[in-house]
Design an enzyme around this catalytic site. Structure first.
Site, PDB file in Angstrom:
ATOM      1  N   VAL A 121     -29.292  16.167  18.227  1.00  0.00           N
ATOM      2  CA  VAL A 121     -30.532  16.651  18.849  1.00  0.00           C
ATOM      3  C   VAL A 121     -30.851  18.052  18.334  1.00  0.00           C
ATOM      4  CG1 VAL A 121     -31.556  17.431  21.031  1.00  0.00           C
ATOM      5  CG2 VAL A 121     -30.375  15.215  20.910  1.00  0.00           C
ATOM      6  N   LYS A 146     -21.339  13.791  11.829  1.00  0.00           N
ATOM      7  CA  LYS A 146     -22.373  14.213  12.773  1.00  0.00           C
ATOM      8  C   LYS A 146     -22.694  15.672  12.439  1.00  0.00           C
ATOM      9  CE  LYS A 146     -21.943  15.226  17.680  1.00  0.00           C
ATOM     10  NZ  LYS A 146     -21.091  14.983  18.860  1.00  0.00           N
ATOM     11  N   SER A 169     -22.812  21.823  24.408  1.00  0.00           N
ATOM     12  CA  SER A 169     -23.478  21.394  23.180  1.00  0.00           C
ATOM     13  C   SER A 169     -24.417  22.470  22.649  1.00  0.00           C
ATOM     14  CB  SER A 169     -24.286  20.127  23.451  1.00  0.00           C
ATOM     15  OG  SER A 169     -25.026  19.786  22.296  1.00  0.00           O
ATOM     16  N   ALA A 170     -24.434  22.613  21.316  1.00  0.00           N
ATOM     17  CA  ALA A 170     -25.403  23.512  20.672  1.00  0.00           C
ATOM     18  C   ALA A 170     -26.830  22.987  20.844  1.00  0.00           C
ATOM     19  CB  ALA A 170     -25.072  23.682  19.200  1.00  0.00           C
ATOM     20  N   ASP A 171     -26.979  21.770  21.350  1.00  0.00           N
ATOM     21  CA  ASP A 171     -28.330  21.265  21.656  1.00  0.00           C
ATOM     22  C   ASP A 171     -29.057  22.256  22.564  1.00  0.00           C
ATOM     23  OD1 ASP A 171     -27.594  18.979  20.307  1.00  0.00           O
ATOM     24  OD2 ASP A 171     -27.699  17.641  22.057  1.00  0.00           O
ATOM     25  N   LYS A 213     -26.070  12.273  29.879  1.00  0.00           N
ATOM     26  CA  LYS A 213     -25.119  11.280  30.374  1.00  0.00           C
ATOM     27  C   LYS A 213     -24.352  11.829  31.564  1.00  0.00           C
ATOM     28  CE  LYS A 213     -24.333   8.202  26.606  1.00  0.00           C
ATOM     29  NZ  LYS A 213     -24.357   8.674  25.238  1.00  0.00           N
ATOM     30  N   ASP A 269     -16.888  24.104  26.367  1.00  0.00           N
ATOM     31  CA  ASP A 269     -17.547  23.019  25.623  1.00  0.00           C
ATOM     32  C   ASP A 269     -18.969  22.790  26.131  1.00  0.00           C
ATOM     33  OD1 ASP A 269     -18.215  20.887  24.073  1.00  0.00           O
ATOM     34  OD2 ASP A 269     -16.533  19.613  24.669  1.00  0.00           O
ATOM     35  N   GLU A 286     -33.922  11.059  16.034  1.00  0.00           N
ATOM     36  CA  GLU A 286     -32.592  11.589  15.742  1.00  0.00           C
ATOM     37  C   GLU A 286     -31.756  10.541  15.002  1.00  0.00           C
ATOM     38  OE1 GLU A 286     -28.619  12.002  18.173  1.00  0.00           O
ATOM     39  OE2 GLU A 286     -30.439  11.766  19.348  1.00  0.00           O
TER      40      GLU A 286
HETATM   41  N1  PSU Z   1     -26.154  11.561  23.888  1.00  0.00           N
HETATM   42  C1  PSU Z   1     -26.077  10.230  23.718  1.00  0.00           C
HETATM   43  N2  PSU Z   1     -25.704   9.704  22.519  1.00  0.00           N
HETATM   44  C2  PSU Z   1     -25.436  10.521  21.470  1.00  0.00           C
HETATM   45  C3  PSU Z   1     -25.571  11.927  21.657  1.00  0.00           C
HETATM   46  C4  PSU Z   1     -25.915  12.404  22.870  1.00  0.00           C
HETATM   47  O1  PSU Z   1     -26.335   9.494  24.647  1.00  0.00           O
HETATM   48  O2  PSU Z   1     -25.114  10.020  20.392  1.00  0.00           O
HETATM   49  C5  PSU Z   1     -25.374  12.829  20.482  1.00  0.00           C
HETATM   50  C6  PSU Z   1     -26.702  13.532  20.213  1.00  0.00           C
HETATM   51  O3  PSU Z   1     -26.916  13.551  18.825  1.00  0.00           O
HETATM   52  C7  PSU Z   1     -26.482  14.925  20.730  1.00  0.00           C
HETATM   53  C8  PSU Z   1     -25.021  15.103  20.404  1.00  0.00           C
HETATM   54  O4  PSU Z   1     -27.275  15.881  20.101  1.00  0.00           O
HETATM   55  O5  PSU Z   1     -24.432  13.854  20.742  1.00  0.00           O
HETATM   56  C9  PSU Z   1     -24.394  16.238  21.147  1.00  0.00           C
HETATM   57  O6  PSU Z   1     -23.109  16.402  20.643  1.00  0.00           O
HETATM   58  P1  PSU Z   1     -22.266  17.733  20.965  1.00  0.00           P
HETATM   59  O7  PSU Z   1     -21.944  17.658  22.417  1.00  0.00           O
HETATM   60  O8  PSU Z   1     -21.079  17.593  20.090  1.00  0.00           O
HETATM   61  O9  PSU Z   1     -23.151  18.875  20.596  1.00  0.00           O
HETATM   62 MN    MN Z   2     -18.916  20.141  22.053  1.00  0.00          MN
END
Ligand code: PSU
Ligand code: MN
Length: 302
Positions: free
Chosen positions: A106, A86, A140-142, A159, A138, A26
């Site tokens: 991710v 990002k 994540s789209a992950d 985390k 909120d 990533e």
């Molecule tokens: N977890 C980490 N460090 C990061 C991320 C997640 O410990 O940098 C990043 C990853 O790229 C993950 C993204 O896919 O944050 C998720 O962001 P969001 O919640 O905005 O989808």
């Molecule tokens: Mn988000």
């Protein structure tokens, strides 16, 4: 090589077509997850770890609008040293239209890996459900993306600033299988354990590969999440972790930090308040994930 507008590094393309071991990496961890200059060194070190295992690294990012699988050295430097956005899956067409570069999350990395036939992907931590998501929505789209990206994703869990229980529930709803690597407990990134146990574990790379083959044989398009705890000797001290997180949440509250700003605020606060300790742990868990991903990729290639 171009595949659906995706640029694939020749070495990566050759490895994919031969069925050789390849691991996707990533780029958001490099651009946003780690501070400079450690980020570029880490990006290179992850690739070196894989090469030492005879595995081809494929760091993924968007370069001048083009999703790129396998970066050249100058492209890795761009990701590490320039301020670039990002990029999740929904940002890819926008970056394309504007000809801009971006660091893939991710979600976007797994999406591009799956599209190009890279089967294994290593990261630090997955995005997940944020605390308070029942009000903010909120998430994540992950999570939703992994439901339709057939790759093995190796991470150290999520985390502890996220809502771990809710994240695991969403993975279940999305029918995304989660296995602990040599553990029955879901890891919490800097810590090898959380209060959440897992239904299933695997005890070697071959077993992870076997589960992924079975997932694909079933016709599923889902990813397999392999939760790989940071080794005990390298983990953050739990009491120190808890104390720093408590301070971080209190500071966010006191300063009225809200919404999207909360996570970046907490993460930066945590690195500073821990005197860099959280960063050391972050680097070692990421290396540990890259190594395991390499072993799983070799197992799938055989
Ligand atoms: N977890 C980490 N460090 C990061 C991320 C997640 O410990 O940098 C990043 C990853 O790229 C993950 C993204 O896919 O944050 C998720 O962001 P969001 O919640 O905005 O989808
Ligand atoms: Mn988000």
């Amino acid at each position: 090589m171009q595949d659906a507008g995706i640029k694939i590094h020749p070495e990566v393309a050759a490895a994919i077509s031969e069925g050789a071991a390849v691991v996707a990496l990533e780029s958001t961890i490099i651009s946003h997850g780690l501070p400079r200059p450690q980020n570029l060194l880490a990006g290179r070190a992850f690739e070196e770890l894989l090469r030492a295992q005879n595995v081809v690294p494929a760091t993924i990012a968007v370069i001048d609008g083009t999703p790129t699988v396998g970066l050249a050295e100058d492209e890795l430097e761009l990701i590490a040293n320039e301020d670039i956005p990002k990029a999740s899956v929904r940002d890819l067409p926008i970056l394309r239209a504007k000809g801009l570069s971006g660091a893939t999350t991710v979600a976007a990395t797994a999406y591009l890996a799956a599209k190009t036939g890279v089967k294994v992907f290593a990261t630090g931590g997955l995005g997940g459900v944020h605390r308070g998501a029942s009000e903010t929505f909120d998430e994540s789209a992950d999570l939703t993306t992994l439901a339709s990206a057939p790759v093995v994703v190796v991470s150290a869990g999520v985390k502890s600033v996220l809502d771990i229980g809710a994240t695991l529930e969403r993975l279940e709803s999305l029918s995304i299988p989660v296995v602990g690597y040599r553990t029955d407990i879901f890891p919490a990134f800097w810590l090898p354990t959380s209060e959440f146990s897992l239904d299933w574990r695997v005890d070697g790379p071959g077993e992870a590969a076997e589960v992924f083959r079975a997932l694909q044989a079933q016709g599923s398009k889902s990813a397999l999440v392999v939760a790989n705890p940071v080794p005990n000797a390298e983990a953050w001290d739990k009491a120190e972790h808890d104390a720093v997180l408590e301070k971080a949440f209190a500071a966010a509250d006191a300063q009225g930090v809200r919404g999207k700003e909360v996570t970046p605020f907490l993460l930066q606060f945590i690195v500073e308040a821990s005197g860099g300790r959280s960063l050391e742990v972050n680097l070692s868990l990421a290396r540990n994930n890259v190594s395991l991903a390499g072993e799983i990729a070799r197992s799938l290639a055989n």
